[in-house]
Design a protein around this motif. Sequence first.
Motif, PDB file in Angstrom:
ATOM      1  N   ILE A 313     -34.482  20.743 -38.341  1.00 53.71           N
ATOM      2  CA  ILE A 313     -35.064  21.857 -37.595  1.00 53.71           C
ATOM      3  C   ILE A 313     -34.291  22.032 -36.287  1.00 53.71           C
ATOM      4  CG2 ILE A 313     -37.125  22.754 -36.463  1.00 53.71           C
ATOM      5  CD1 ILE A 313     -38.781  21.129 -38.436  1.00 53.71           C
ATOM      6  N   ASP A 315     -33.901  23.921 -32.641  1.00 55.95           N
ATOM      7  CA  ASP A 315     -34.574  24.670 -31.580  1.00 55.95           C
ATOM      8  C   ASP A 315     -33.607  25.743 -31.079  1.00 55.95           C
ATOM      9  OD1 ASP A 315     -35.874  25.687 -29.391  1.00 55.95           O
ATOM     10  OD2 ASP A 315     -36.376  23.744 -28.516  1.00 55.95           O
ATOM     11  N   ARG A 317     -33.891  27.881 -28.870  1.00 57.12           N
ATOM     12  CA  ARG A 317     -33.879  28.092 -27.424  1.00 57.12           C
ATOM     13  C   ARG A 317     -32.764  27.305 -26.750  1.00 57.12           C
ATOM     14  NH1 ARG A 317     -40.057  26.521 -26.512  1.00 57.12           N
ATOM     15  NH2 ARG A 317     -39.278  24.873 -27.880  1.00 57.12           N
ATOM     16  N   GLN A 318     -32.284  26.269 -27.433  1.00 61.24           N
ATOM     17  CA  GLN A 318     -31.214  25.441 -26.877  1.00 61.24           C
ATOM     18  C   GLN A 318     -29.839  25.867 -27.376  1.00 61.24           C
ATOM     19  OE1 GLN A 318     -32.309  23.349 -24.616  1.00 61.24           O
ATOM     20  NE2 GLN A 318     -34.426  23.897 -25.152  1.00 61.24           N
ATOM     21  N   GLN A 319     -29.809  26.911 -28.208  1.00 62.91           N
ATOM     22  CA  GLN A 319     -28.552  27.360 -28.783  1.00 62.91           C
ATOM     23  C   GLN A 319     -27.993  28.557 -28.023  1.00 62.91           C
ATOM     24  OE1 GLN A 319     -26.988  25.776 -31.505  1.00 62.91           O
ATOM     25  NE2 GLN A 319     -28.568  24.257 -31.007  1.00 62.91           N
ATOM     26  N   SER A 325     -27.290  29.189 -35.497  1.00 60.77           N
ATOM     27  CA  SER A 325     -27.130  28.015 -34.636  1.00 60.77           C
ATOM     28  C   SER A 325     -25.762  27.377 -34.859  1.00 60.77           C
ATOM     29  CB  SER A 325     -28.233  27.005 -34.927  1.00 60.77           C
ATOM     30  OG  SER A 325     -28.094  26.482 -36.237  1.00 60.77           O
ATOM     31  N   ARG A 358     -34.042  34.568 -22.805  1.00 59.16           N
ATOM     32  CA  ARG A 358     -33.896  33.113 -22.711  1.00 59.16           C
ATOM     33  C   ARG A 358     -34.337  32.591 -21.347  1.00 59.16           C
ATOM     34  NH1 ARG A 358     -31.016  31.232 -26.955  1.00 59.16           N
ATOM     35  NH2 ARG A 358     -29.626  32.664 -28.043  1.00 59.16           N
TER      36      ARG A 358
END
Length: 430
Positions: A313, A315, A317-319, A325, A358
């Motif tokens: 999985i 995240d 938001r961190q990509q 991704s 973001r």
Amino acid sequence: MSRFAEVVFNLPVRKSFSYELPADAPAVTGVRVSAPFGKRKLTGLVVAEMDAPPAGVRDIKAISRVIDTRPVFNEQVLDLARWISRMYMCSLGEALSAMIPGGRRETEADELPPEEQVRGYELAHQQSSAVRAIIDKGTGSFYLFGVTGSGKTDVFIEVARHVVSRGRGVIYLVPEISLTHQVVRFFRSTFKDRVAILHSSLTPSQRLLEWGRVLDGKVDLVIGARSAIFAPFPSLGMIVIDEEHEGSYKSGTTPRYHARQVAMHRAAKENALLVMGSATPSLEAWHFMKEGKLTALHLPERLSGGAMPAVEIIDMRQQKGGPLSSPLIDAIGRTRAEGRQSILFLNRRGFSYLFHCRSCGYEMACSHCSVALTYHKERNRMICHYCGRSAAPIAAPWTSDTPGWVPRGSRRSFSAASRKWPCGAWTPMP
């Protein structure tokens, strides 16, 4: 001596109506009749028979014709219809009409698929343990939580064979009509011609024939989609819900019942086993298992062997970057370098299901439906897939000095003239 009947109709009217029966009519509780209703003539269902009209009722009309020569529903079906009427807020007539086939005459259904010779083999240890746990308890609700290929169907068959040997009937629900014949082919090797099919692809008259076979005790196993839960077994011993998580078990028309809820009620009422199964249980079933209302029986291994796929999985938001991704892009690159192929499943319409900042977390949502708008790149529009409302995507930059700026967390709408983000960063999210 005059006799009278209490009749309900497939109408959203929460009451029954009294009619005088024809002089030569036999006992008629449980049959369908044709009766005048205002200026119309409707088909109704007799739910009670009386020797005298209700007090204060005058000018009782007569039933035009008794359609059936024998009852088409029994007391168990009538009790279940009353519960459905209360539970799903519909009339008794609507509930009964949804349960009982509407055919005028019994006609032969399509020939069942040929028997499939099931190879003789012993159950695996995990299957035998599940069968023993169900049979030893004899009643209650169970959930076969097993990966695809773990042999859940074999467990269903073994328990069904035990229930039928005790003279009780079995209902086997599948989520799609297309799966019915596949399951029938598998079960006929065990139950021969004592298998019936009930689903909406049969004509009403064919369904009436199968319904009558169940009423007459000529059937041990009923297989079908959600409406098969109403099968009128005089002595029901077990209900199976295969692929319990599927949304097709919920009816979208009146009565808006859920077959799982009806099965839970009916199993408890008739002291029958309820066995559900899936590799991906619904949230409700998962909650019931955690609370102990469902006994979980785990089948963790595939009988044919093979390793389970690795799942990771990410995240988003961190990509950085677009909708894919970095790990996914790298994995696709490695697969291509090896001369192999990749498949990406896109379970959505539009380029991005979420238009998300973001920095501040703002999401564009429909002002009518309060759901996230979907970004359609080719049209450069944000579209609501519930009501169809569309808007232009908000553009950057936006600062706190800009007129119409709304602080983070505010529920107020943004300025229609500006259509910009509260901060300077924005990106569509996959």
